[in-house]
Design a protein around this motif. Structure first.
Motif, PDB file in Angstrom:
ATOM      1  N   LEU A 183       0.811  -1.209   0.000  1.00  0.00           N
ATOM      2  CA  LEU A 183       0.000   0.000   0.000  1.00  0.00           C
ATOM      3  C   LEU A 183       0.847   1.263   0.000  1.00  0.00           C
ATOM      4  O   LEU A 183       0.330   2.360   0.192  1.00  0.00           O
ATOM      5  CB  LEU A 183      -0.935   0.010   1.218  1.00  0.00           C
ATOM      6  N   ASP A 184       2.156   1.110  -0.197  1.00  0.00           N
ATOM      7  CA  ASP A 184       3.027   2.280  -0.302  1.00  0.00           C
ATOM      8  C   ASP A 184       3.730   2.232  -1.649  1.00  0.00           C
ATOM      9  O   ASP A 184       3.257   1.579  -2.587  1.00  0.00           O
ATOM     10  CB  ASP A 184       4.026   2.315   0.870  1.00  0.00           C
ATOM     11  N   ASP A 185       4.845   2.889  -1.772  1.00  0.00           N
ATOM     12  CA  ASP A 185       5.542   2.909  -3.048  1.00  0.00           C
ATOM     13  C   ASP A 185       6.104   1.525  -3.359  1.00  0.00           C
ATOM     14  O   ASP A 185       6.327   0.696  -2.499  1.00  0.00           O
ATOM     15  CB  ASP A 185       6.673   3.939  -3.029  1.00  0.00           C
ATOM     16  N   GLY A 186       6.315   1.268  -4.630  1.00  0.00           N
ATOM     17  CA  GLY A 186       6.857  -0.007  -5.062  1.00  0.00           C
ATOM     18  C   GLY A 186       6.652  -0.187  -6.545  1.00  0.00           C
ATOM     19  O   GLY A 186       5.901   0.550  -7.188  1.00  0.00           O
ATOM     20  N   ASP A 187       7.314  -1.175  -7.115  1.00  0.00           N
ATOM     21  CA  ASP A 187       7.185  -1.474  -8.535  1.00  0.00           C
ATOM     22  C   ASP A 187       6.010  -2.431  -8.710  1.00  0.00           C
ATOM     23  O   ASP A 187       6.139  -3.645  -8.595  1.00  0.00           O
ATOM     24  CB  ASP A 187       8.477  -2.102  -9.066  1.00  0.00           C
ATOM     25  N   TRP A 188       4.840  -1.842  -8.972  1.00  0.00           N
ATOM     26  CA  TRP A 188       3.632  -2.664  -9.042  1.00  0.00           C
ATOM     27  C   TRP A 188       3.619  -3.568 -10.261  1.00  0.00           C
ATOM     28  O   TRP A 188       2.925  -4.594 -10.266  1.00  0.00           O
ATOM     29  CB  TRP A 188       2.417  -1.744  -9.078  1.00  0.00           C
ATOM     30  N   SER A 189       4.336  -3.239 -11.288  1.00  0.00           N
ATOM     31  CA  SER A 189       4.286  -4.049 -12.510  1.00  0.00           C
ATOM     32  C   SER A 189       4.943  -5.408 -12.332  1.00  0.00           C
ATOM     33  O   SER A 189       4.607  -6.350 -13.042  1.00  0.00           O
ATOM     34  CB  SER A 189       4.967  -3.287 -13.661  1.00  0.00           C
ATOM     35  N   THR A 190       5.863  -5.520 -11.424  1.00  0.00           N
ATOM     36  CA  THR A 190       6.571  -6.796 -11.244  1.00  0.00           C
ATOM     37  C   THR A 190       6.261  -7.448  -9.903  1.00  0.00           C
ATOM     38  O   THR A 190       6.793  -8.513  -9.607  1.00  0.00           O
ATOM     39  CB  THR A 190       8.091  -6.553 -11.334  1.00  0.00           C
ATOM     40  N   LEU A 191       5.419  -6.814  -9.095  1.00  0.00           N
ATOM     41  CA  LEU A 191       5.153  -7.334  -7.761  1.00  0.00           C
ATOM     42  C   LEU A 191       4.225  -8.544  -7.828  1.00  0.00           C
ATOM     43  O   LEU A 191       3.152  -8.486  -8.416  1.00  0.00           O
ATOM     44  CB  LEU A 191       4.514  -6.241  -6.887  1.00  0.00           C
ATOM     45  N   LYS A 192       4.659  -9.647  -7.241  1.00  0.00           N
ATOM     46  CA  LYS A 192       3.821 -10.834  -7.100  1.00  0.00           C
ATOM     47  C   LYS A 192       3.373 -10.940  -5.644  1.00  0.00           C
ATOM     48  O   LYS A 192       4.092 -10.559  -4.737  1.00  0.00           O
ATOM     49  CB  LYS A 192       4.578 -12.093  -7.516  1.00  0.00           C
ATOM     50  N   SER A 193       2.198 -11.460  -5.461  1.00  0.00           N
ATOM     51  CA  SER A 193       1.655 -11.506  -4.105  1.00  0.00           C
ATOM     52  C   SER A 193       1.083 -12.884  -3.811  1.00  0.00           C
ATOM     53  O   SER A 193       1.174 -13.817  -4.634  1.00  0.00           O
ATOM     54  CB  SER A 193       0.577 -10.427  -3.927  1.00  0.00           C
ATOM     55  N   PHE A 194       0.453 -13.009  -2.639  1.00  0.00           N
ATOM     56  CA  PHE A 194      -0.055 -14.294  -2.171  1.00  0.00           C
ATOM     57  C   PHE A 194      -1.424 -14.086  -1.517  1.00  0.00           C
ATOM     58  O   PHE A 194      -1.733 -13.023  -0.990  1.00  0.00           O
ATOM     59  CB  PHE A 194       0.886 -14.921  -1.139  1.00  0.00           C
ATOM     60  N   VAL A 195      -2.209 -15.138  -1.567  1.00  0.00           N
ATOM     61  CA  VAL A 195      -3.427 -15.260  -0.765  1.00  0.00           C
ATOM     62  C   VAL A 195      -3.235 -16.474   0.136  1.00  0.00           C
ATOM     63  O   VAL A 195      -3.003 -17.584  -0.354  1.00  0.00           O
ATOM     64  CB  VAL A 195      -4.686 -15.425  -1.634  1.00  0.00           C
ATOM     65  N   CYS A 196      -3.304 -16.270   1.447  1.00  0.00           N
ATOM     66  CA  CYS A 196      -3.038 -17.331   2.422  1.00  0.00           C
ATOM     67  C   CYS A 196      -4.271 -17.551   3.294  1.00  0.00           C
ATOM     68  O   CYS A 196      -5.015 -16.612   3.572  1.00  0.00           O
ATOM     69  CB  CYS A 196      -1.835 -16.990   3.300  1.00  0.00           C
ATOM     70  N   ALA A 197      -4.473 -18.794   3.717  1.00  0.00           N
ATOM     71  CA  ALA A 197      -5.616 -19.139   4.561  1.00  0.00           C
ATOM     72  C   ALA A 197      -5.165 -20.067   5.675  1.00  0.00           C
ATOM     73  O   ALA A 197      -4.323 -20.949   5.463  1.00  0.00           O
ATOM     74  CB  ALA A 197      -6.723 -19.795   3.735  1.00  0.00           C
ATOM     75  N   TRP A 198      -5.730 -19.859   6.871  1.00  0.00           N
ATOM     76  CA  TRP A 198      -5.460 -20.698   8.039  1.00  0.00           C
ATOM     77  C   TRP A 198      -6.776 -21.240   8.568  1.00  0.00           C
ATOM     78  O   TRP A 198      -7.751 -20.485   8.745  1.00  0.00           O
ATOM     79  CB  TRP A 198      -4.791 -19.892   9.153  1.00  0.00           C
ATOM     80  N   ASN A 199      -6.814 -22.544   8.841  1.00  0.00           N
ATOM     81  CA  ASN A 199      -7.965 -23.178   9.484  1.00  0.00           C
ATOM     82  C   ASN A 199      -7.705 -23.188  10.983  1.00  0.00           C
ATOM     83  O   ASN A 199      -6.898 -23.973  11.479  1.00  0.00           O
ATOM     84  CB  ASN A 199      -8.176 -24.592   8.953  1.00  0.00           C
ATOM     85  N   LEU A 200      -8.392 -22.319  11.718  1.00  0.00           N
ATOM     86  CA  LEU A 200      -8.131 -22.179  13.144  1.00  0.00           C
ATOM     87  C   LEU A 200      -8.631 -23.366  13.951  1.00  0.00           C
ATOM     88  O   LEU A 200      -8.211 -23.552  15.100  1.00  0.00           O
ATOM     89  CB  LEU A 200      -8.780 -20.898  13.669  1.00  0.00           C
ATOM     90  N   ASP A 201      -9.509 -24.193  13.368  1.00  0.00           N
ATOM     91  CA  ASP A 201     -10.017 -25.366  14.080  1.00  0.00           C
ATOM     92  C   ASP A 201      -9.170 -26.605  13.844  1.00  0.00           C
ATOM     93  O   ASP A 201      -9.434 -27.649  14.445  1.00  0.00           O
ATOM     94  CB  ASP A 201     -11.459 -25.662  13.647  1.00  0.00           C
ATOM     95  N   ARG A 202      -8.172 -26.499  12.985  1.00  0.00           N
ATOM     96  CA  ARG A 202      -7.353 -27.674  12.678  1.00  0.00           C
ATOM     97  C   ARG A 202      -6.401 -27.965  13.828  1.00  0.00           C
ATOM     98  O   ARG A 202      -5.780 -27.069  14.387  1.00  0.00           O
ATOM     99  CB  ARG A 202      -6.564 -27.449  11.388  1.00  0.00           C
TER     100      ARG A 202
END
Length: 500
Positions: A183-202
């Motif tokens: 959410l700040d400065d950065g090279d958005w054209s090359t930035l790769k990201s992630f979606v992560c999930a945790w099962n709190l009942d596991r």
């Protein structure tokens, strides 16, 4: 002339006298010097004992063999000593039957007749009273503190300096997901990201090892789990594209995507929400909001594509006349509080500005809602009604930005705000409209808190994500999860004040 005896006619004889020759003829005449005639004679058998056997004797040795002696032993086992014990209650005492008292029936009847009118009058007053309307008995244990249950993170994303840009709970309330981006400065054209999930009942939850991870080629700005499918989650990207993933398919999680066309968003998507279809409540469409001024509705069309079905925009002409706008406003999302769902189901306000155009789909105006909260770069939270330009109330929460604000799903007068100073602040308008009821520290170095979300199933849980790349799950005290009497009426009264 003498005859010569044959060999077979000779035999040995044993006698007391001299040994004589015997022949088969008659005996010879006696006379000195001349033998008598030969005669047959039978004599006893002579045996000669063996001198060799007598000397040698019979040699014989007697020998025997025996195995080693077998060792034997006897052993016995015995159970441990035990004792029997008995417990007997005390001898029951005979129940004493109280003698039936003799009532004065005439006097009792006279008393009941005297108080009958008074009792009926009090019962009618209680029946017509509204003193306990909305009161519910609480049988659960009261909790008076706000505690941090989990601190979740994904080290590969943190190693790249990524922020948690959005959090979402699935429909069961057991899985929390977060989006990583910047959410700040950065090279958005090359930035790769992630979606992560945790099962709190596991069992064996690992705070630094998500249950599922999806790699995304662009920064993810917002997330929303499907209302009925626990593993389906939608995300809006910085590029303007909207995608839907199935977190239960780690090898190929992508279900649908909008692609990038003239009808899609051209700016970063700030919010995505699932909405039921008007005639099919079990089917859902996906709404997306972006800073380009568009509110778009999408429907899964098969073949991995999301098809655009409707679009909306807020135009200046539909705002109150006393509202002065010089330029388009920019925001991430605006949460709404409402008594009933709007006709279009629009949960977020798109930025105010010139009406955008779409080559293939005309844009309509969204429906009018009742109350909403706004938070921005001035550190204030404003409670607005769409019926007037001035806010109903304003709160100074921070000297820095406020990045998110959310209404409680169970308390109409409670909301939470994410501070740029690293705090999560909880408000109860029933107690105070000027200061937070509770403020908890999310980050120790005052890094901003970018997002937060209430759990609609487990209402005592609140998830918040920050610039350090961590998600903290807070357990709220019961004062924020139990609705008091007449809260809805108080909210209606607050909304009605704009008309006076």
């Amino acid at each position: 002339m003498a005859t010569r005896a044959q060999p077979w006619q000779l035999c040995w004889a044993r006698s007391s006298g001299p040994v004589a020759l015997a022949t088969g003829g008659a005996a010879s005449a006696e006379g000195p010097g001349r033998p008598g005639p030969l005669q047959d004679e039978t004599l006893g058998v002579t045996s000669v004992p063996s001198q060799w056997r007598g000397v040698q004797g019979i040699r014989g040795d007697t020998k025997s063999c025996q195995t080693a002696s077998i060792v034997t032993a006897e052993a016995s086992t015995q159970t441990r000593k035990h004792a029997d014990a008995e417990v007997q209650t005390e001898a029951p005492e005979p129940v004493r039957v109280q003698p039936v008292s003799r009532h004065d029936s005439p006097r009792l009847a006279a008393f009941l007749q005297r108080v009958e009118a008074m009792v009926i009058r009090e019962l009618n007053k209680n029946w017509q009273s509204h003193a306990f309307d909305g009161f519910e008995v609480n049988w659960t244990e009261q909790q008076q503190t706000v505690t941090c249950l989990h601190t979740l993170s994904y080290p590969p994303a943190q190693g790249q300096g990524m922020h948690v840009t959005s959090v979402s709970w699935n429909t069961t309330g057991s899985v929390v997901a977060c989006a990583y981006g910047r959410l700040d400065d950065g090279d958005w054209s090359t930035l790769k990201s992630f979606v992560c999930a945790w099962n709190l009942d596991r069992r064996g939850l690992s705070p630094r090892q998500p249950s599922a991870v999806v790699e995304v080629p662009s920064a993810v700005m917002c997330l929303a789990f499907h209302p009925t499918q626990p593993s389906h989650i939608a995300g809006g990207l910085y590029s303007g594209e909207v995608l839907v993933w199935d977190m239960s398919r780690p090898e190929d999680p992508l279900l649908w995507r909008t692609g990038l066309t003239d009808d899609t968003h051209r700016d970063p998507v700030s919010q995505v929400v699932w909405l039921p279809e008007p005639r099919h409540s079990h089917r859902f469409r996906l709404l997306s909001v972006a800073t380009d001024g568009k509110v778009l509705l999408w429907q899964g069309a098969g073949a991995g594509q999301l098809r655009l079905t409707e679009g909306f925009a807020l135009v200046v002409q539909q705002l109150p006349r006393n509202t002065k706008l010089k330029k388009a406003a920019s925001h991430s999302s605006v949460p709404w509080q409402r008594k009933r769902p709007p006709s279009r189901g629009c949960p977020a306000l798109c930025p105010c500005g010139p009406r955008p155009s779409s080559p293939s789909l005309p844009m309509a105006a969204p429906s009018t809602l009742n109350l909403f909260l706004s938070a921005g770069t001035d550190g204030h939270i404003h409670l607005y009604s769409m019926l007037q330009a001035q806010p109903l109330t304003s709160l100074q929460l921070s000297h820095k930005y406020l990045f998110a604000v959310r209404w409680s799903p169970v308390r109409p007068l409670v909301f939470a705000a994410a501070s740029g100073e690293g705090d999560v602040q909880l408000f109860d308008l029933h107690k105070s409209s000027q200061k937070p009821t509770v403020s908890v520290r999310q980050t120790q170095d005052e890094s901003p808190v970018y997002c937060l979300e209430f759990n609609r199933q487990q209402t005592q849980l609140l998830a918040a994500g920050d610039a350090k790349g961590t998600v903290k799950v807070w357990q709220l005290s019961t004062e924020f999860t139990e609705q008091g009497p007449r809260e809805t009426e108080d909210l209606d009264q607050l909304a009605a004040e704009v008309a006076t």
